[in-house]
Design a protein around this motif. Structure first.
Motif, PDB file in Angstrom:
ATOM      1  N   TRP A 111     -13.044  -7.482   6.025  1.00 12.78           N
ATOM      2  CA  TRP A 111     -13.728  -8.432   5.152  1.00 12.78           C
ATOM      3  C   TRP A 111     -13.964  -7.914   3.742  1.00 12.78           C
ATOM      4  CZ3 TRP A 111     -13.843 -13.023   7.355  1.00 12.78           C
ATOM      5  CH2 TRP A 111     -13.833 -13.095   8.749  1.00 12.78           C
ATOM      6  N   LEU A 112     -13.934  -6.598   3.537  1.00 18.32           N
ATOM      7  CA  LEU A 112     -14.203  -6.033   2.216  1.00 18.32           C
ATOM      8  C   LEU A 112     -12.923  -5.479   1.606  1.00 18.32           C
ATOM      9  CD1 LEU A 112     -17.509  -4.087   3.023  1.00 18.32           C
ATOM     10  CD2 LEU A 112     -17.244  -6.436   2.180  1.00 18.32           C
ATOM     11  N   VAL A 113     -12.787  -5.623   0.307  1.00 24.49           N
ATOM     12  CA  VAL A 113     -11.596  -5.153  -0.392  1.00 24.49           C
ATOM     13  C   VAL A 113     -12.001  -4.312  -1.594  1.00 24.49           C
ATOM     14  CG1 VAL A 113     -10.158  -7.094   0.339  1.00 24.49           C
ATOM     15  CG2 VAL A 113     -11.472  -7.269  -1.783  1.00 24.49           C
ATOM     16  N   GLN A 114     -11.048  -3.559  -2.123  1.00 21.13           N
ATOM     17  CA  GLN A 114     -11.247  -2.789  -3.343  1.00 21.13           C
ATOM     18  C   GLN A 114     -10.020  -3.012  -4.210  1.00 21.13           C
ATOM     19  OE1 GLN A 114     -13.951  -0.767  -4.487  1.00 21.13           O
ATOM     20  NE2 GLN A 114     -12.700  -1.062  -6.321  1.00 21.13           N
ATOM     21  N   ARG A 115     -10.184  -3.791  -5.257  1.00 22.87           N
ATOM     22  CA  ARG A 115      -9.046  -4.124  -6.113  1.00 22.87           C
ATOM     23  C   ARG A 115      -8.378  -2.848  -6.636  1.00 22.87           C
ATOM     24  NH1 ARG A 115      -7.404  -8.511  -9.212  1.00 22.87           N
ATOM     25  NH2 ARG A 115      -9.315  -9.673  -8.703  1.00 22.87           N
ATOM     26  N   GLY A 116      -7.083  -2.766  -6.465  1.00 24.40           N
ATOM     27  CA  GLY A 116      -6.318  -1.639  -6.984  1.00 24.40           C
ATOM     28  C   GLY A 116      -6.172  -0.468  -6.034  1.00 24.40           C
ATOM     29  N   SER A 117      -6.807  -0.518  -4.866  1.00 16.84           N
ATOM     30  CA  SER A 117      -6.762   0.622  -3.944  1.00 16.84           C
ATOM     31  C   SER A 117      -5.741   0.392  -2.830  1.00 16.84           C
ATOM     32  CB  SER A 117      -8.137   0.856  -3.321  1.00 16.84           C
ATOM     33  OG  SER A 117      -8.065   1.891  -2.350  1.00 16.84           O
ATOM     34  N   PRO A 118      -4.873   1.393  -2.537  1.00 12.62           N
ATOM     35  CA  PRO A 118      -3.970   1.272  -1.389  1.00 12.62           C
ATOM     36  C   PRO A 118      -4.714   1.354  -0.065  1.00 12.62           C
ATOM     37  CG  PRO A 118      -3.808   3.466  -2.329  1.00 12.62           C
ATOM     38  CD  PRO A 118      -4.684   2.667  -3.251  1.00 12.62           C
ATOM     39  N   GLU A 119      -5.986   1.732  -0.103  1.00 14.83           N
ATOM     40  CA  GLU A 119      -6.817   1.769   1.096  1.00 14.83           C
ATOM     41  C   GLU A 119      -7.357   0.385   1.452  1.00 14.83           C
ATOM     42  OE1 GLU A 119      -7.345   4.621   2.936  1.00 14.83           O
ATOM     43  OE2 GLU A 119      -5.846   5.430   1.574  1.00 14.83           O
ATOM     44  N   SER A 120      -7.118  -0.587   0.583  1.00 12.63           N
ATOM     45  CA  SER A 120      -7.611  -1.951   0.781  1.00 12.63           C
ATOM     46  C   SER A 120      -6.435  -2.895   0.957  1.00 12.63           C
ATOM     47  CB  SER A 120      -8.443  -2.375  -0.436  1.00 12.63           C
ATOM     48  OG  SER A 120      -8.672  -3.771  -0.444  1.00 12.63           O
ATOM     49  N   LYS A 121      -6.650  -3.982   1.708  1.00 13.45           N
ATOM     50  CA  LYS A 121      -5.609  -5.004   1.753  1.00 13.45           C
ATOM     51  C   LYS A 121      -5.750  -5.913   0.541  1.00 13.45           C
ATOM     52  CE  LYS A 121      -8.190  -7.890   5.029  1.00 13.45           C
ATOM     53  NZ  LYS A 121      -8.115  -8.528   6.361  1.00 13.45           N
ATOM     54  N   GLN A 122      -4.758  -6.765   0.332  1.00 14.56           N
ATOM     55  CA  GLN A 122      -4.776  -7.650  -0.823  1.00 14.56           C
ATOM     56  C   GLN A 122      -5.943  -8.625  -0.764  1.00 14.56           C
ATOM     57  OE1 GLN A 122      -0.919  -9.484  -0.883  1.00 14.56           O
ATOM     58  NE2 GLN A 122       0.146  -7.567  -1.364  1.00 14.56           N
TER      59      GLN A 122
ATOM     60  N   ILE B  41     -11.934   4.571  -4.085  1.00 13.97           N
ATOM     61  CA  ILE B  41     -11.978   4.319  -5.531  1.00 13.97           C
ATOM     62  C   ILE B  41     -11.064   5.247  -6.319  1.00 13.97           C
ATOM     63  CG2 ILE B  41     -13.980   5.813  -5.957  1.00 13.97           C
ATOM     64  CD1 ILE B  41     -13.172   2.405  -7.631  1.00 13.97           C
ATOM     65  N   LEU B  42     -10.932   6.521  -5.891  1.00  5.84           N
ATOM     66  CA  LEU B  42     -10.069   7.447  -6.624  1.00  5.84           C
ATOM     67  C   LEU B  42      -8.600   7.075  -6.500  1.00  5.84           C
ATOM     68  CD1 LEU B  42     -11.752  10.902  -5.854  1.00  5.84           C
ATOM     69  CD2 LEU B  42     -11.801   9.622  -8.008  1.00  5.84           C
ATOM     70  N   SER B  43      -8.216   6.470  -5.361  1.00  5.52           N
ATOM     71  CA  SER B  43      -6.821   6.077  -5.172  1.00  5.52           C
ATOM     72  C   SER B  43      -6.431   4.890  -6.044  1.00  5.52           C
ATOM     73  CB  SER B  43      -6.555   5.755  -3.700  1.00  5.52           C
ATOM     74  OG  SER B  43      -7.377   4.691  -3.254  1.00  5.52           O
ATOM     75  N   VAL B  44      -7.406   4.250  -6.694  1.00  4.78           N
ATOM     76  CA  VAL B  44      -7.102   3.189  -7.656  1.00  4.78           C
ATOM     77  C   VAL B  44      -6.454   3.796  -8.896  1.00  4.78           C
ATOM     78  CG1 VAL B  44      -8.069   1.406  -9.160  1.00  4.78           C
ATOM     79  CG2 VAL B  44      -8.987   1.723  -6.846  1.00  4.78           C
ATOM     80  N   TYR B  45      -6.958   4.962  -9.333  1.00  5.76           N
ATOM     81  CA  TYR B  45      -6.569   5.530 -10.616  1.00  5.76           C
ATOM     82  C   TYR B  45      -5.730   6.808 -10.523  1.00  5.76           C
ATOM     83  CZ  TYR B  45     -10.255   2.316 -11.985  1.00  5.76           C
ATOM     84  OH  TYR B  45     -11.008   1.188 -12.155  1.00  5.76           O
ATOM     85  N   LEU B  46      -5.705   7.444  -9.361  1.00  2.49           N
ATOM     86  CA  LEU B  46      -4.954   8.688  -9.201  1.00  2.49           C
ATOM     87  C   LEU B  46      -3.789   8.486  -8.242  1.00  2.49           C
ATOM     88  CD1 LEU B  46      -7.987  11.143  -8.866  1.00  2.49           C
ATOM     89  CD2 LEU B  46      -6.774  10.434 -10.946  1.00  2.49           C
TER      90      LEU B  46
ATOM     91  N   THR C 230      -4.170  -2.022 -11.107  1.00  4.62           N
ATOM     92  CA  THR C 230      -4.690  -3.237 -10.481  1.00  4.62           C
ATOM     93  C   THR C 230      -3.935  -3.633  -9.215  1.00  4.62           C
ATOM     94  OG1 THR C 230      -3.287  -4.640 -11.865  1.00  4.62           O
ATOM     95  CG2 THR C 230      -5.502  -4.122 -12.703  1.00  4.62           C
ATOM     96  N   VAL C 231      -2.817  -2.956  -8.921  1.00  2.00           N
ATOM     97  CA  VAL C 231      -2.046  -3.277  -7.717  1.00  2.00           C
ATOM     98  C   VAL C 231      -2.834  -2.834  -6.477  1.00  2.00           C
ATOM     99  CG1 VAL C 231       0.039  -2.750  -6.408  1.00  2.00           C
ATOM    100  CG2 VAL C 231       0.186  -3.186  -8.857  1.00  2.00           C
ATOM    101  N   THR C 232      -2.963  -3.741  -5.517  1.00  2.37           N
ATOM    102  CA  THR C 232      -3.743  -3.482  -4.308  1.00  2.37           C
ATOM    103  C   THR C 232      -2.838  -3.502  -3.077  1.00  2.37           C
ATOM    104  OG1 THR C 232      -5.582  -4.635  -5.360  1.00  2.37           O
ATOM    105  CG2 THR C 232      -5.787  -4.193  -2.995  1.00  2.37           C
TER     106      THR C 232
END
Length: 224
Positions: free
Chosen positions: A80-91, A197-202, A218-220
């Motif tokens: 139910w929860l997402v993190q925009r831009g993270s490969p740990e999150s679904k779209q 959160i770090l996987s968004v930018y690193l 921004t790719v998720t």
């Protein structure tokens, strides 16, 4: 054998690392325990007596329960929860349980789908919740083991100090139990939140836990 090791490298390597660290912890813990016993004027104990004691069991169980809690919460929260831009999150468009087409169930199953996914009925419902259920049961089992072993170790110290032992409900409500528990929980929550959160930018080239090096921040839900 070579192909087996290649195809199962992650589980084999981490299984060996797990066994090695448990053995190392047993020897280090035994040495520390003997030193504490001698400092209190007590008698040293054998290695086997230590690894079958509640002191060793509680140290093992309190780490296991925090790890399984981490994965149980992460498995359930990422539905139910997402993190925009993270490969740990679904779209972001896939928040929730998703459609039968997305999950390859119902009329969307394939010949290679697991048998319980193709069967339908309660078996498919149970199979579709199996990861969360097993992680939750493993957490509860290790939490219970920690509480019982911790109570035994804590009461041994109280008896040595000529104070009354605690019952299980009293120990579970005690500061000792929650100090042991929360110091592990906070580190797990910090680690998994940091990874999200770090996987968004690193990036880490070639890792499925990272996006491709050139992918936008921004790719998720895209791994490299």
């Amino acid at each position: 054998m070579r192909r087996f090791l290649r195809d199962n490298g992650l589980s084999v390597v981490f299984g060996l690392l797990f066994l090695g660290s448990v053995v190392g912890q047993a020897f280090a813990g035994h040495a520390d325990y003997v030193n504490r016993q001698l400092a209190r004027g007590g008698d040293p104990v054998s290695f086997w007596a230590y690894v079958t004691s509640s002191d060793f069991a509680v140290d093992i169980a309190e780490n296991w329960q925090s790890e399984y809690l981490q994965f149980f919460l992460y498995v359930m929260a990422t539905v139910w929860l997402v993190q925009r831009g993270s490969p740990e999150s679904k779209q972001l468009r896939r928040i929730g349980r998703e459609s039968d087409a997305d999950q390859l169930v119902g009329r969307h199953v394939t010949e290679s789908s697991p048998r319980w996914a193709r069967t339908g009925g309660w078996r498919t419902v149970l199979f579709s919740r199996s990861l969360g259920l097993v992680m939750g049961l493993l957490f509860l089992s290790s939490w219970l083991a920690q509480s019982i072993a911790g109570m035994s170790a804590f009461n041994a110290e109280r008896l040595a100090d000529f104070t009354d032992p605690l019952t299980w409900p009293q120990y579970v409500a005690s500061a000792d139990f929650w100090n042991r528990t929360l110091q592990n929980w906070q580190s797990e929550f910090l680690a998994i939140g940091s990874m999200a959160i770090l996987s968004v930018y690193l990036r880490e080239r070639g890792s499925p836990e990272s996006k491709p090096v050139g992918a936008s921040h921004t790719v998720t839900d895209e791994s490299g």
